[in-house]
Design a protein around this motif. Structure first.
Motif, short mmCIF file in Angstrom:
data_model
loop_
_atom_site.label_atom_id
_atom_site.label_comp_id
_atom_site.label_asym_id
_atom_site.label_seq_id
_atom_site.Cartn_x
_atom_site.Cartn_y
_atom_site.Cartn_z
N TRP A 51 -19.79 -39.46 8.32
CA TRP A 51 -19.25 -38.87 7.12
C TRP A 51 -18.38 -37.92 7.07
N PHE B 24 -26.24 -45.97 5.49
CA PHE B 24 -25.41 -44.68 5.41
C PHE B 24 -25.96 -43.45 6.26
N LEU C 252 -20.16 -34.10 1.62
CA LEU C 252 -20.15 -35.19 2.48
C LEU C 252 -19.67 -36.62 1.78
N THR C 253 -18.69 -37.17 2.25
CA THR C 253 -18.00 -38.25 1.67
C THR C 253 -17.89 -39.39 2.79
N TYR C 254 -18.36 -40.59 2.32
CA TYR C 254 -18.33 -41.99 3.06
C TYR C 254 -17.55 -42.91 2.27
#
Length: 186
Positions: A29, A24, A44-46
């Motif tokens: 992200w 990651f 933050l989004t992934y």
């Protein structure tokens, strides 16, 4: 897992470390600045797709960084998935607070409200054993410089400390105490 075998890359000797060859920390992200009652935020989004790095399930991870009015940095993690999958989110950043006066953090004074730490094996894999810090180089219950006793720890500090419950109003999250794993989680 659930009767199916998943193969993960060995990228740390015989182990799978930090999510694999492209963990990651090596992906892009989605970032969204904002604010909350607690302060200014960065969310933050992934989305890790099913099969990425060998892991099952579509995993959506959200990390919210909050800078509070009293200048504290708060980090909150959440994750959802559509299949059973291991996930163990953490943050490995550190800050050199010497204002450019030192190349390392060995003189930094640290206090940790933690009476135990997680023991690791020769490959730095947590064994699941929690050991008392009292009388050891891991005892930061009172302020000590990081470099004061680091030579007593083969390989230096690469361990987890188990924070005491409700220290200074913080809640303690349970440590990962499962038996020795063949792979570290994402």
């Amino acid at each position: 897992m659930e009767g199916k075998t998943y193969t993960l890359a060995n990228n740390n000797g015989p182990n799978h470390l930090h999510g694999g060859l492209k963990g990651f920390d090596k992906v892009i992200w989605q970032a969204e600045p904002g604010s909350s009652a607690a302060g200014q935020t960065l969310t933050l989004t992934y989305v890790s797709k099913d099969g990425e790095e060998g892991y099952p399930g579509n995993l959506t991870v959200t990390v919210v960084y909050t800078l509070t009015p009293d200048d504290a940095l708060q980090i909150d993690y959440s994750a959802t998935t559509d299949k059973a999958t291991p996930v163990n989110l953490t943050n490995h950043s550190y800050f050199n607070l010497s204002a450019g006066q030192s190349q390392d953090v060995l003189a930094h004074q640290v206090t940790l409200p933690a009476d135990r730490y997680t023991v690791v094996d020769a490959d730095l894999i947590p064994t699941g054993e929690l050991r008392a810090v009292k009388g050891t180089a891991f005892d930061f219950t009172t302020a000590h410089a990081i470099g004061e006793r680091i030579a007593q720890v083969p390989g230096g500090y690469d361990h987890n400390w188990v924070l005491n419950a409700a220290s200074e109003g913080r809640t303690r999250r349970p440590p990962c105490t499962s038996p020795r794993r063949a792979a570290r989680c994402r």
